[in-house]
Design an enzyme around this catalytic site. Structure first.
Site, PDB file in Angstrom:
ATOM      1  N   PHE A 199      -3.487-112.130   1.815  1.00  0.00           N
ATOM      2  CA  PHE A 199      -4.114-111.069   1.037  1.00  0.00           C
ATOM      3  C   PHE A 199      -5.359-111.637   0.349  1.00  0.00           C
ATOM      4  O   PHE A 199      -5.271-112.587  -0.420  1.00  0.00           O
ATOM      5  CB  PHE A 199      -3.160-110.466   0.003  1.00  0.00           C
ATOM      6  CG  PHE A 199      -3.688-109.176  -0.535  1.00  0.00           C
ATOM      7  CD1 PHE A 199      -3.522-107.987   0.174  1.00  0.00           C
ATOM      8  CD2 PHE A 199      -4.390-109.142  -1.734  1.00  0.00           C
ATOM      9  CE1 PHE A 199      -4.057-106.792  -0.300  1.00  0.00           C
ATOM     10  CE2 PHE A 199      -4.923-107.943  -2.214  1.00  0.00           C
ATOM     11  CZ  PHE A 199      -4.744-106.768  -1.494  1.00  0.00           C
ATOM     12  N   ASP A 254      -7.010-104.328   8.790  1.00  0.00           N
ATOM     13  CA  ASP A 254      -5.705-104.951   8.655  1.00  0.00           C
ATOM     14  C   ASP A 254      -4.812-104.362   9.756  1.00  0.00           C
ATOM     15  O   ASP A 254      -4.860-104.807  10.897  1.00  0.00           O
ATOM     16  CB  ASP A 254      -5.227-104.641   7.229  1.00  0.00           C
ATOM     17  CG  ASP A 254      -3.950-105.357   6.843  1.00  0.00           C
ATOM     18  OD1 ASP A 254      -3.698-106.440   7.366  1.00  0.00           O
ATOM     19  OD2 ASP A 254      -3.212-104.815   5.997  1.00  0.00           O
ATOM     20  N   LYS A 265      -8.173-109.036  10.295  1.00  0.00           N
ATOM     21  CA  LYS A 265      -6.894-109.760  10.355  1.00  0.00           C
ATOM     22  C   LYS A 265      -6.193-109.326  11.636  1.00  0.00           C
ATOM     23  O   LYS A 265      -5.346-108.430  11.608  1.00  0.00           O
ATOM     24  CB  LYS A 265      -6.000-109.329   9.180  1.00  0.00           C
ATOM     25  CG  LYS A 265      -6.341-109.889   7.832  1.00  0.00           C
ATOM     26  CD  LYS A 265      -5.203-109.511   6.873  1.00  0.00           C
ATOM     27  CE  LYS A 265      -5.616-109.423   5.454  1.00  0.00           C
ATOM     28  NZ  LYS A 265      -4.586-108.822   4.591  1.00  0.00           N
TER      29      LYS A 265
END
Ligand code: IMP
Ligand code: MG
Length: 174
Positions: free
Chosen positions: A150, A101, A129
């Site tokens: 998410f 992330d 991501k």
């Protein structure tokens, strides 16, 4: 408020892609062995499926690093909760992550592992991501790049739940 999960990547899509990565790793490490480091708990499903698809000799170890609490926002605080059982010195190490992330967890972890003198050190993540990255962490093997949502399932949790879903889904709150 109710939680809803919408399928993003099906079990079939995950299986197929993991098989491809397994083949790639087997080709690139032909004649060698690999030492997979599973980052608990999220990478457990991915590590198991991937390990089964690798045809060169495989050894496994586990590490638990915390970066998220029970919210969906990165705290930036990283702590080794469980360290490796064995030395990685001289080994072909591949760190297996569920998702990258911000990249904070991996940045810290890779720096730490580099100091332990592995022969080679690579990073394999099921999900990436890229929009959320705040560090310069680069992956060697990526399952899927996904949008800034998410996600849960296939090992990934929200407050420890949903890890057992056989697919990756987007979690929303209605
Ligand atoms: P980073 O340090 O921001 O890269 O965070 C990586 C860790 O945060 C992962 O190993 C996950 O445990 C968690 N994480 C990040 N994004 C998600 C998500 O979409 N769903 C579930 N966990 C996530
Ligand atoms: Mg988590």
């Amino acid at each position: 408020m109710s939680e809803r999960v919408r399928v993003l990547l099906s079990e079939e899509e995950l299986d197929q892609r993991i098989a491809q990565i397994g083949q790639q790793i087997s080709r690139e490490y032909a004649g060698e062995s690999v030492h997979l480091i599973c980052i608990l708990k999220g990478s457990i499903f991915f590590t198991c499926e991937l390990a089964k698809r690798i045809t060169v000799p495989v050894t496994l170890d586990f590490m638990c690093v915390s970066s998220y609490g029970s919210s969906t926002v990165s705290s930036g605080v990283i702590q080794i909760k469980k360290d490796l059982d064995e030395s990685i010195e001289g080994k072909n190490v591949i760190v297996i992550e569920d998702i990258i992330d911000t990249g904070r967890t991996l940045k810290y972890l890779l720096e730490d592992l580099t100091k332990r003198n592995p022969k080679t050190l690579r990073l394999c993540t099921l999900l990436d991501k890229p929009d959320r990255r705040v560090t310069d962490v680069k992956t060697d093997y990526t399952g899927f790049e996904i949008p800034d949502e998410f996600v849960v399932g296939y090992g990934l949790d929200y407050d420890q739940r949903y890890r057992n879903l056989p697919y990756i889904g987007i979690l929303s709150f209605d």
